[in-house]
Design a protein around this motif. Structure first.
Motif, PDB file in Angstrom:
ATOM      1  N   ARG A  71       3.657  33.678 -21.251  1.00 43.59           N
ATOM      2  CA  ARG A  71       4.140  33.112 -20.004  1.00 43.59           C
ATOM      3  C   ARG A  71       4.560  31.662 -20.193  1.00 43.59           C
ATOM      4  O   ARG A  71       3.844  30.867 -20.801  1.00 43.59           O
ATOM      5  CB  ARG A  71       3.057  33.209 -18.932  1.00 43.59           C
ATOM      6  N   THR A  72       5.738  31.303 -19.666  1.00 44.56           N
ATOM      7  CA  THR A  72       6.243  29.935 -19.757  1.00 44.56           C
ATOM      8  C   THR A  72       6.043  29.234 -18.414  1.00 44.56           C
ATOM      9  O   THR A  72       5.548  29.809 -17.458  1.00 44.56           O
ATOM     10  CB  THR A  72       7.733  29.922 -20.132  1.00 44.56           C
ATOM     11  N   GLY A  73       6.464  27.982 -18.367  1.00 43.91           N
ATOM     12  CA  GLY A  73       6.398  27.242 -17.115  1.00 43.91           C
ATOM     13  C   GLY A  73       5.418  26.099 -17.127  1.00 43.91           C
ATOM     14  O   GLY A  73       5.300  25.360 -16.155  1.00 43.91           O
ATOM     15  N   GLY A  74       4.685  25.896 -18.223  1.00 43.55           N
ATOM     16  CA  GLY A  74       3.768  24.774 -18.309  1.00 43.55           C
ATOM     17  C   GLY A  74       2.334  25.166 -18.041  1.00 43.55           C
ATOM     18  O   GLY A  74       2.045  26.107 -17.300  1.00 43.55           O
ATOM     19  N   VAL A  75       1.401  24.425 -18.634  1.00 48.13           N
ATOM     20  CA  VAL A  75      -0.008  24.786 -18.549  1.00 48.13           C
ATOM     21  C   VAL A  75      -0.536  24.698 -17.125  1.00 48.13           C
ATOM     22  O   VAL A  75      -1.471  25.409 -16.752  1.00 48.13           O
ATOM     23  CB  VAL A  75      -0.847  23.892 -19.487  1.00 48.13           C
ATOM     24  N   ARG A  76       0.048  23.843 -16.284  1.00 47.08           N
ATOM     25  CA  ARG A  76      -0.447  23.714 -14.912  1.00 47.08           C
ATOM     26  C   ARG A  76      -0.202  24.969 -14.085  1.00 47.08           C
ATOM     27  O   ARG A  76      -0.865  25.199 -13.080  1.00 47.08           O
ATOM     28  CB  ARG A  76       0.192  22.505 -14.227  1.00 47.08           C
ATOM     29  N   THR A  77       0.771  25.765 -14.480  1.00 46.43           N
ATOM     30  CA  THR A  77       1.063  27.006 -13.758  1.00 46.43           C
ATOM     31  C   THR A  77       0.647  28.231 -14.560  1.00 46.43           C
ATOM     32  O   THR A  77       1.112  29.338 -14.310  1.00 46.43           O
ATOM     33  CB  THR A  77       2.569  27.092 -13.428  1.00 46.43           C
ATOM     34  N   GLY A  78      -0.210  28.021 -15.541  1.00 48.55           N
ATOM     35  CA  GLY A  78      -0.706  29.136 -16.328  1.00 48.55           C
ATOM     36  C   GLY A  78       0.147  29.482 -17.517  1.00 48.55           C
ATOM     37  O   GLY A  78      -0.100  30.486 -18.179  1.00 48.55           O
ATOM     38  N   GLU A  80       2.356  28.278 -21.251  1.00 54.34           N
ATOM     39  CA  GLU A  80       2.051  27.533 -22.459  1.00 54.34           C
ATOM     40  C   GLU A  80       2.616  26.115 -22.383  1.00 54.34           C
ATOM     41  O   GLU A  80       3.414  25.786 -21.499  1.00 54.34           O
ATOM     42  CB  GLU A  80       2.632  28.251 -23.679  1.00 54.34           C
ATOM     43  N   ALA A  81       2.224  25.263 -23.325  1.00 55.44           N
ATOM     44  CA  ALA A  81       2.681  23.880 -23.361  1.00 55.44           C
ATOM     45  C   ALA A  81       4.177  23.827 -23.657  1.00 55.44           C
ATOM     46  O   ALA A  81       4.723  24.710 -24.335  1.00 55.44           O
ATOM     47  CB  ALA A  81       1.908  23.108 -24.416  1.00 55.44           C
ATOM     48  N   PRO A  82       4.881  22.793 -23.159  1.00 51.64           N
ATOM     49  CA  PRO A  82       6.333  22.702 -23.362  1.00 51.64           C
ATOM     50  C   PRO A  82       6.766  22.756 -24.821  1.00 51.64           C
ATOM     51  O   PRO A  82       7.803  23.342 -25.131  1.00 51.64           O
ATOM     52  CB  PRO A  82       6.677  21.355 -22.722  1.00 51.64           C
ATOM     53  N   LEU A  83       6.008  22.136 -25.731  1.00 47.99           N
ATOM     54  CA  LEU A  83       6.395  22.167 -27.139  1.00 47.99           C
ATOM     55  C   LEU A  83       6.391  23.592 -27.678  1.00 47.99           C
ATOM     56  O   LEU A  83       7.298  23.996 -28.406  1.00 47.99           O
ATOM     57  CB  LEU A  83       5.456  21.291 -27.966  1.00 47.99           C
ATOM     58  N   ALA A  84       5.400  24.369 -27.297  1.00 53.05           N
ATOM     59  CA  ALA A  84       5.348  25.758 -27.744  1.00 53.05           C
ATOM     60  C   ALA A  84       6.518  26.551 -27.172  1.00 53.05           C
ATOM     61  O   ALA A  84       7.126  27.383 -27.864  1.00 53.05           O
ATOM     62  CB  ALA A  84       4.017  26.396 -27.329  1.00 53.05           C
ATOM     63  N   THR A  85       6.869  26.290 -25.905  1.00 51.55           N
ATOM     64  CA  THR A  85       8.021  26.962 -25.302  1.00 51.55           C
ATOM     65  C   THR A  85       9.302  26.584 -26.030  1.00 51.55           C
ATOM     66  O   THR A  85      10.193  27.424 -26.230  1.00 51.55           O
ATOM     67  CB  THR A  85       8.132  26.602 -23.813  1.00 51.55           C
ATOM     68  N   ALA A  86       9.429  25.319 -26.446  1.00 50.19           N
ATOM     69  CA  ALA A  86      10.629  24.856 -27.155  1.00 50.19           C
ATOM     70  C   ALA A  86      10.794  25.529 -28.505  1.00 50.19           C
ATOM     71  O   ALA A  86      11.887  25.504 -29.079  1.00 50.19           O
ATOM     72  CB  ALA A  86      10.572  23.338 -27.334  1.00 50.19           C
TER      73      ALA A  86
END
Length: 272
Positions: A71-78, A80-86
């Motif tokens: 799941r993407t969208g940032g750790v605050r919304t459950g 992963e971290a942005p770097l991992a998404t990148a």
């Protein structure tokens, strides 16, 4: 949300976006498989770029997005971290501004930033050279980015996205500033990325290009997907005429059989 272990797959479930009280997307479900090019089409304001930004994790939304089962969208919304998404997806936006006089090679190398400090950083020089060759800008590596033509800047920005070396490419109108040959070349590279096991989501205004290069087409109108299927099934004259509010003729390409969309026109006689 439906989970998937397919490398490079994108799963969108119940996506909604509201900005300033105005709903831009409503309850969108979409799955993009590895090995597939999905074209997002639709009239201005249909929600294509909004959906792409939501998939990228760059826009607040309801619902969920997963890339490669994460799941993407940032750790605050459950997510992963942005770097991992990148490291999972690369994004080409409509407008890419470079504030300083970076050279072309430096701009493309920015795409390698997610891999800094990892074993894959050793490949930076090789990757930059390869993608510049793919977009036919190898001889411009030391040229100042702002001095390029609009089409050349678009190709250099596309090379930066390729240099990020992610399984998923999210491309917003990558052909808008390009001449005919380079439109075909860029989409051929995108298709090759999918054939190598990646996945591509691309926003296109040229319906004939969508018909030629996409495995699937999702047509949006009013923030919803109104059709999703093969180019031949989605790009029909009746559907396009209704959604775009302009009559068209759809004919098969004489070489490939893919749909070619021709707008109906009435030529006005020039007054003497």
């Amino acid at each position: 949300m439906t989970e998937t272990s397919t490398v490079g797959a994108v799963v969108v479930s119940g996506i909604g976006v509201v900005i300033d009280g105005r709903p831009l997307l409503a309850d969108v479900d979409l799955t993009v498989r590895a090995g597939e090019v999905l074209a997002l089409v639709g009239p201005n304001g249909a929600g294509k770029s909004t959906l792409l930004r939501a998939i990228a994790g760059d826009l607040a939304h309801s619902g969920t997005v997963a890339i490669d089962g994460v799941r993407t969208g940032g750790v605050r919304t459950g997510g992963e971290a942005p770097l991992a998404t990148a490291r999972r997806r690369a994004v080409l936006e409509q407008d890419t501004a470079v504030a300083f006089g970076f050279r072309v090679g430096e701009v493309v190398r920015m795409g390698r930033a997610p891999w800094r400090g990892t074993p894959r950083a050793v490949d930076d020089d090789t990757v930059v050279a390869r993608v510049l060759d793919q977009v036919e800008l190898a001889d411009r590596i030391d040229q100042a980015f702002p001095s390029l033509s609009g089409g050349e800047r678009a190709r250099a920005s596309f090379a930066r996205v390729l240099a990020q070396s992610t399984p998923v490419l999210l491309l917003d109108e990558p052909t808008a500033a390009l001449d005919l040959r380079h439109q075909e070349a860029v989409l051929a590279v995108a298709r090759a990325h999918a054939r190598a096991g990646g996945a591509v989501v691309v926003v296109l205004h040229d319906l004939s290009l969508a018909g030629a290069y996409a495995d699937r087409v999702a047509m949006l109108a009013g923030g919803r997907i109104v059709a999703d299927g093969s180019p031949t099934d989605v790009l029909t004259a009746d559907r396009i005429g209704t959604v775009y509010r302009h009559p068209v003729t759809v004919v098969p390409d004489p070489n490939t059989g893919t749909p070619v969309v021709v707008p109906s026109r009435t030529l006005q006689e020039a007054s003497s």
